[in-house]
Design a protein around this motif. Structure first.
Motif, PDB file in Angstrom:
ATOM      1  N   ILE A 130       1.048  -1.429  -0.217  1.00 61.42           N
ATOM      2  CA  ILE A 130       0.273  -0.460   0.175  1.00 61.42           C
ATOM      3  C   ILE A 130       1.314   0.885  -0.018  1.00 61.42           C
ATOM      4  CG2 ILE A 130      -2.161   1.155   1.186  1.00 61.42           C
ATOM      5  CD1 ILE A 130      -3.182  -1.566   2.418  1.00 61.42           C
ATOM      6  N   ILE A 131       0.464   1.997  -0.772  1.00 62.72           N
ATOM      7  CA  ILE A 131       0.951   3.548  -1.001  1.00 62.72           C
ATOM      8  C   ILE A 131       0.031   4.540  -0.941  1.00 62.72           C
ATOM      9  CG2 ILE A 131       2.695   4.391  -2.630  1.00 62.72           C
ATOM     10  CD1 ILE A 131       3.375   2.609  -4.344  1.00 62.72           C
ATOM     11  N   CYS A 132       0.522   5.277   0.308  1.00 65.85           N
ATOM     12  CA  CYS A 132      -0.492   6.211   1.126  1.00 65.85           C
ATOM     13  C   CYS A 132       0.729   7.437   1.055  1.00 65.85           C
ATOM     14  CB  CYS A 132      -1.011   5.853   2.170  1.00 65.85           C
ATOM     15  SG  CYS A 132      -2.040   6.571   2.523  1.00 65.85           S
ATOM     16  N   THR A 133       0.365   8.439   0.589  1.00 65.35           N
ATOM     17  CA  THR A 133       1.147   9.986   0.517  1.00 65.35           C
ATOM     18  C   THR A 133       0.002  10.774   0.312  1.00 65.35           C
ATOM     19  OG1 THR A 133       0.858   9.905  -2.198  1.00 65.35           O
ATOM     20  CG2 THR A 133       2.445   9.360  -1.056  1.00 65.35           C
ATOM     21  N   HIS A 134       0.372  12.437   0.990  1.00 64.99           N
ATOM     22  CA  HIS A 134      -0.315  13.789   0.974  1.00 64.99           C
ATOM     23  C   HIS A 134      -0.449  13.904  -1.168  1.00 64.99           C
ATOM     24  CE1 HIS A 134       1.338  13.866   4.608  1.00 64.99           C
ATOM     25  NE2 HIS A 134       0.493  14.444   5.097  1.00 64.99           N
ATOM     26  N   GLY A 135      -1.863  14.251  -0.994  1.00 65.09           N
ATOM     27  CA  GLY A 135      -2.212  14.542  -2.416  1.00 65.09           C
ATOM     28  C   GLY A 135      -2.106  13.301  -3.323  1.00 65.09           C
ATOM     29  N   SER A 136      -1.668  13.399  -5.039  1.00 63.50           N
ATOM     30  CA  SER A 136      -1.931  12.353  -5.563  1.00 63.50           C
ATOM     31  C   SER A 136      -0.899  11.911  -6.589  1.00 63.50           C
ATOM     32  CB  SER A 136      -2.942  12.492  -6.873  1.00 63.50           C
ATOM     33  OG  SER A 136      -2.552  13.602  -7.728  1.00 63.50           O
ATOM     34  N   SER A 137      -0.126  12.212  -5.028  1.00 57.13           N
ATOM     35  CA  SER A 137       1.402  11.717  -5.507  1.00 57.13           C
ATOM     36  C   SER A 137       1.635  10.232  -5.557  1.00 57.13           C
ATOM     37  CB  SER A 137       2.382  11.746  -5.207  1.00 57.13           C
ATOM     38  OG  SER A 137       2.992  11.804  -3.534  1.00 57.13           O
ATOM     39  N   ALA A 138       0.806   9.245  -4.679  1.00 58.46           N
ATOM     40  CA  ALA A 138       1.235   7.321  -4.411  1.00 58.46           C
ATOM     41  C   ALA A 138       0.963   6.607  -5.827  1.00 58.46           C
ATOM     42  CB  ALA A 138       0.041   7.284  -3.436  1.00 58.46           C
ATOM     43  N   PRO A 139      -0.537   7.391  -6.562  1.00 59.58           N
ATOM     44  CA  PRO A 139      -0.794   6.632  -7.852  1.00 59.58           C
ATOM     45  C   PRO A 139      -0.237   6.729  -9.088  1.00 59.58           C
ATOM     46  CG  PRO A 139      -2.376   8.187  -7.326  1.00 59.58           C
ATOM     47  CD  PRO A 139      -1.694   8.720  -6.373  1.00 59.58           C
ATOM     48  N   GLU A 140       0.928   8.535  -9.158  1.00 55.23           N
ATOM     49  CA  GLU A 140       2.287   8.668  -9.777  1.00 55.23           C
ATOM     50  C   GLU A 140       3.414   7.539 -10.024  1.00 55.23           C
ATOM     51  OE1 GLU A 140       1.043  10.254 -12.232  1.00 55.23           O
ATOM     52  OE2 GLU A 140      -1.090  10.471 -11.642  1.00 55.23           O
ATOM     53  N   ILE A 141       3.534   7.944  -8.229  1.00 59.24           N
ATOM     54  CA  ILE A 141       4.846   7.089  -7.760  1.00 59.24           C
ATOM     55  C   ILE A 141       4.512   5.964  -8.621  1.00 59.24           C
ATOM     56  CG2 ILE A 141       4.468   6.714  -5.501  1.00 59.24           C
ATOM     57  CD1 ILE A 141       7.845   7.346  -5.476  1.00 59.24           C
ATOM     58  N   CYS A 147       3.850  -0.915   3.675  1.00 60.26           N
ATOM     59  CA  CYS A 147       2.715   0.514   3.351  1.00 60.26           C
ATOM     60  C   CYS A 147       3.855   0.970   3.602  1.00 60.26           C
ATOM     61  CB  CYS A 147       2.104   0.474   4.710  1.00 60.26           C
ATOM     62  SG  CYS A 147       0.558  -0.635   5.226  1.00 60.26           S
ATOM     63  N   LEU A 148       3.804   2.054   2.073  1.00 59.47           N
ATOM     64  CA  LEU A 148       4.851   3.360   2.159  1.00 59.47           C
ATOM     65  C   LEU A 148       4.031   4.568   1.735  1.00 59.47           C
ATOM     66  CD1 LEU A 148       6.847   1.296  -1.164  1.00 59.47           C
ATOM     67  CD2 LEU A 148       7.656   1.189   2.106  1.00 59.47           C
ATOM     68  N   THR A 149       5.105   5.590   2.772  1.00 65.11           N
ATOM     69  CA  THR A 149       4.444   7.013   3.374  1.00 65.11           C
ATOM     70  C   THR A 149       5.621   7.745   2.312  1.00 65.11           C
ATOM     71  OG1 THR A 149       5.314   7.073   5.471  1.00 65.11           O
ATOM     72  CG2 THR A 149       2.726   5.978   5.147  1.00 65.11           C
ATOM     73  N   ASP A 150       4.795   8.998   2.607  1.00 64.33           N
ATOM     74  CA  ASP A 150       6.232  10.082   2.143  1.00 64.33           C
ATOM     75  C   ASP A 150       6.508  10.778   3.849  1.00 64.33           C
ATOM     76  OD1 ASP A 150       3.555  10.792   3.419  1.00 64.33           O
ATOM     77  OD2 ASP A 150       3.177  12.493   1.399  1.00 64.33           O
ATOM     78  N   LEU A 151       5.969  10.614   4.276  1.00 65.46           N
ATOM     79  CA  LEU A 151       6.872  11.968   5.198  1.00 65.46           C
ATOM     80  C   LEU A 151       5.777  11.252   6.834  1.00 65.46           C
ATOM     81  CD1 LEU A 151       8.327  14.440   5.771  1.00 65.46           C
ATOM     82  CD2 LEU A 151       5.528  15.669   5.525  1.00 65.46           C
ATOM     83  N   LYS A 152       7.386  10.817   7.843  1.00 64.04           N
ATOM     84  CA  LYS A 152       7.514  10.279   8.882  1.00 64.04           C
ATOM     85  C   LYS A 152       6.783  11.925   9.842  1.00 64.04           C
ATOM     86  CE  LYS A 152      10.921   9.118  12.974  1.00 64.04           C
ATOM     87  NZ  LYS A 152      11.660   9.008  13.481  1.00 64.04           N
ATOM     88  N   GLY A 153       5.702  10.944  10.276  1.00 67.69           N
ATOM     89  CA  GLY A 153       5.243  12.117  11.207  1.00 67.69           C
ATOM     90  C   GLY A 153       3.784  12.973  10.777  1.00 67.69           C
ATOM     91  N   GLY A 154       3.488  11.918   9.031  1.00 65.36           N
ATOM     92  CA  GLY A 154       2.616  12.877   8.282  1.00 65.36           C
ATOM     93  C   GLY A 154       1.436  12.429   8.774  1.00 65.36           C
ATOM     94  N   THR A 155       0.134  12.658   8.310  1.00 65.10           N
ATOM     95  CA  THR A 155      -1.315  11.795   8.687  1.00 65.10           C
ATOM     96  C   THR A 155      -0.785  10.663   7.642  1.00 65.10           C
ATOM     97  OG1 THR A 155      -2.131  14.584   8.309  1.00 65.10           O
ATOM     98  CG2 THR A 155      -3.698  12.129   8.199  1.00 65.10           C
ATOM     99  N   ILE A 178       1.012  -5.478   9.337  1.00 67.55           N
ATOM    100  CA  ILE A 178       1.186  -4.953   8.112  1.00 67.55           C
ATOM    101  C   ILE A 178       2.999  -4.286   8.944  1.00 67.55           C
ATOM    102  CG2 ILE A 178      -0.819  -3.575   7.543  1.00 67.55           C
ATOM    103  CD1 ILE A 178      -0.768  -1.401   9.047  1.00 67.55           C
ATOM    104  N   GLU A 179       3.414  -3.344   8.037  1.00 72.27           N
ATOM    105  CA  GLU A 179       5.065  -2.904   8.541  1.00 72.27           C
ATOM    106  C   GLU A 179       4.685  -1.603   7.394  1.00 72.27           C
ATOM    107  OE1 GLU A 179       7.969  -4.359   9.505  1.00 72.27           O
ATOM    108  OE2 GLU A 179       6.436  -6.449  10.330  1.00 72.27           O
ATOM    109  N   ILE A 180       5.764  -0.529   8.167  1.00 71.30           N
ATOM    110  CA  ILE A 180       5.356   0.894   7.794  1.00 71.30           C
ATOM    111  C   ILE A 180       6.712   1.481   7.257  1.00 71.30           C
ATOM    112  CG2 ILE A 180       4.620   2.965   8.040  1.00 71.30           C
ATOM    113  CD1 ILE A 180       2.903   1.700  10.016  1.00 71.30           C
TER     114      ILE A 180
END
Length: 137
Positions: A5-16, A61-69, A84-86
């Protein structure tokens, strides 16, 4: 197969994801979640739970920013979903490493390889000064 699962702010997840798939092909068992401006935390949590429930076994699970939502929401879901692993700081080298090796390496080896690929993918190019003029090429 390890789920992603890729979860990011905005729409960068599907683009990456699209960018990584240009290099290593279409990926199965990989979902993206966008955290859009103005979206509630409850809505993000609901979307993440829905996606987690679609995948089985180990889920990275991959996210864009530690401490982000997105990161904080996933950390909050660990109690209910201990499988899950983050990993935060998602970039294309991380995704490529994950996609190429997710069925080859044991979980801990895979997690280490993903993090190392992410770090080594950050590089500053420094032009070497030479006697040849740049415009000669």
């Amino acid at each position: 197969m390890v789920g992603v699962i890729i979860c990011t702010h905005g729409s960068s997840a599907p683009e990456i994801l699209k960018s990584a798939e240009m290099i290593c092909g279409k990926q199965e068992n990989c979902l993206t979640v966008n955290f859009e401006n103005g979206e509630s935390l409850d809505q993000l949590k609901k979307e993440l739970v829905q996606e987690i429930n679609q995948l089985r076994g180990i889920i990275i699970c991959l996210t864009d920013l530690k401490g982000g939502t997105p990161f904080n929401t996933l950390v909050g879901l660990l109690k209910k979903y201990p499988e899950i692993e983050i990993i935060t700081g998602v970039n294309i080298p991380m995704l490529l490493e994950l996609f190429i090796n997710r069925d080859q390496l044991e979980k801990e080896q895979l997690l280490s390889a993903i993090i190392e690929a992410g770090k080594s993918g950050v590089y500053r190019y420094q032009r070497i000064k030479s006697s040849i003029q740049d415009d000669e090429f």
